[in-house]
Design an enzyme around this catalytic site. Structure first.
Site, mmCIF file in Angstrom:
data_model
loop_
_atom_site.group_PDB
_atom_site.id
_atom_site.type_symbol
_atom_site.label_atom_id
_atom_site.label_comp_id
_atom_site.label_asym_id
_atom_site.label_seq_id
_atom_site.Cartn_x
_atom_site.Cartn_y
_atom_site.Cartn_z
ATOM 1 C CB SER A 191 -48.114 -66.593 12.782
ATOM 2 O OG SER A 191 -48.565 -65.325 12.375
ATOM 3 C CE1 TYR B 122 -51.728 -66.482 17.096
ATOM 4 C CE2 TYR B 122 -51.166 -64.575 15.748
ATOM 5 C CZ TYR B 122 -51.378 -65.935 15.871
ATOM 6 O OH TYR B 122 -51.228 -66.747 14.773
#
Length: 350
Positions: free
Chosen positions: A133, A157
């Site tokens: 990501s 995260y």
């Protein structure tokens, strides 16, 4: 064309990016085995994939209900089939939830992936496309984001994605026969052109487009715009939005690279468009595509949100031969087509 005898395992395959990628894998002649625990997805999404590709290609798709944290589930799968490569999507991805419950994220994202590497190694399957990501860039000091930037994470995260990138690099360095591609997604949006597949988050959406979509179909009263005083062209934050079908094709390009490039090692690629759009520009584009007015509520900035983030796409273009084809107009058109056909997502009811 890659020989259709190649078999790919896709983890987390019932999620937003997973479903669209499985469609493209089947369309490109791969045999696909999928595993999901439906933590954040539903079986209906898998049924829709079958519907989209048709009965012939559906014969090349196998589904297993399983959890990567349970090594036995993986053992059974790898003992039954020989996989040529793995595309690993499985994981939790809500930033806010990760701050409130980091242990859940470490358990799901880290433990599951470590188990996957162990079982892959045992069965001599050493080609992986990993779902990373743009969060690994944190608050980038300059833009566009280039793959060799210093990496940092702003939340649990993001840290799981960063840890997992480091784990991939360590494994490949110790065992050079591994070939791993890390794909750093920017902001995936849009939906399959059929209107049968799309993003269906549980609860209040964490991402902009599902939020806009739920306002448009009447599920939410208004869109909260976090930050309207950024030093940008309209005061709202700028991100690199990418059509999910472009992203799916990026995974096909990454797979081809794994199969053809012996010296790929462990390499990261950005998947974005290389262009930034502001929150308010995306709202305007969606209003145009849908003919709906989106009510806005201007809210203070959220801590940790960057002003502007977009990708440098030069490396993916040069080395993977991949480039995003779709613009914001098509993203919003396809998002609205999914939303109006599935206002309550896959369940079809409130």
């Amino acid at each position: 064309m890659v020989a259709s005898s190649q078999k790919i395992l896709v983890t987390g395959s019932a999620g937003f990016i997973g479903t669209h990628t499985v469609v493209q894998l089947l369309n490109n002649g791969f045999n696909v085995s999928i595993i999901d625990n439906f933590d954040n997805s539903v079986m209906e999404a898998v049924e829709r994939v079958r519907e989209v590709v048709g009965s012939n290609l559906s014969q090349n798709l196998e589904f297993t209900l399983g959890d990567l944290r349970n090594k036995d589930d993986l053992e059974k799968l790898f003992s039954k089939s020989k996989f040529d490569a793995v595309i690993h999507f499985a994981g939790l991805k809500a930033v806010g939830e990760s701050v409130e419950n980091p242990r859940r994220y470490f358990d799901n994202n880290l433990v599951g992936t470590i188990n996957l590497y162990e079982v892959m190694a045992k069965h001599n399957c050493k080609k992986m496309v990993f779902s990373s990501s743009a969060t690994v860039y944190g608050q980038p000091e300059k833009i566009p984001c280039v793959e060799d930037f210093k990496l940092q994470a702003m939340n649990p995260y993001g840290r799981t994605k960063l840890f997992l990138e480091e784990i991939a690099r360590d494994i490949q360095k110790a065992e050079p026969e591994w070939r791993i591609v890390l794909l750093r997604y920017f902001n995936p949006v849009g939906a399959h052109e059929s209107g049968k597949l799309g993003e269906d988050p549980r609860g209040i959406p964490n991402n902009l487009m599902p939020y806009i979509q739920q306002v448009a179909v009447g599920r939410l009263p208004e869109l909260n715009v976090y930050g309207h005083d950024y030093p940008t062209r309209d005061g709202s934050a700028i991100r690199d939005y990418i059509h999910v079908m472009d992203l799916a094709d990026g995974h096909i390009a990454a797979l081809r690279k794994l199969f053809t490039s012996e010296n790929i090692g462990c390499t990261a690629y950005n998947l974005g468009t290389g262009r930034g759009s502001s929150v308010l520009e995306m709202v305007a584009a969606f209003e145009k595509a849908s003919g709906k007015k989106i009510a806005l509520k201007l809210c203070p900035r959220r801590p940790g949100d960057a002003t502007e983030v977009y990708a440098s796409t030069a490396k993916a273009e040069k080395e993977l031969g991949w480039k995003a084809k779709y613009g914001v107009e098509e993203m919003c058109r396809d998002q609205w087509n999914w939303a109006k056909n599935n206002p309550w997502g896959y369940s079809g009811k409130p």
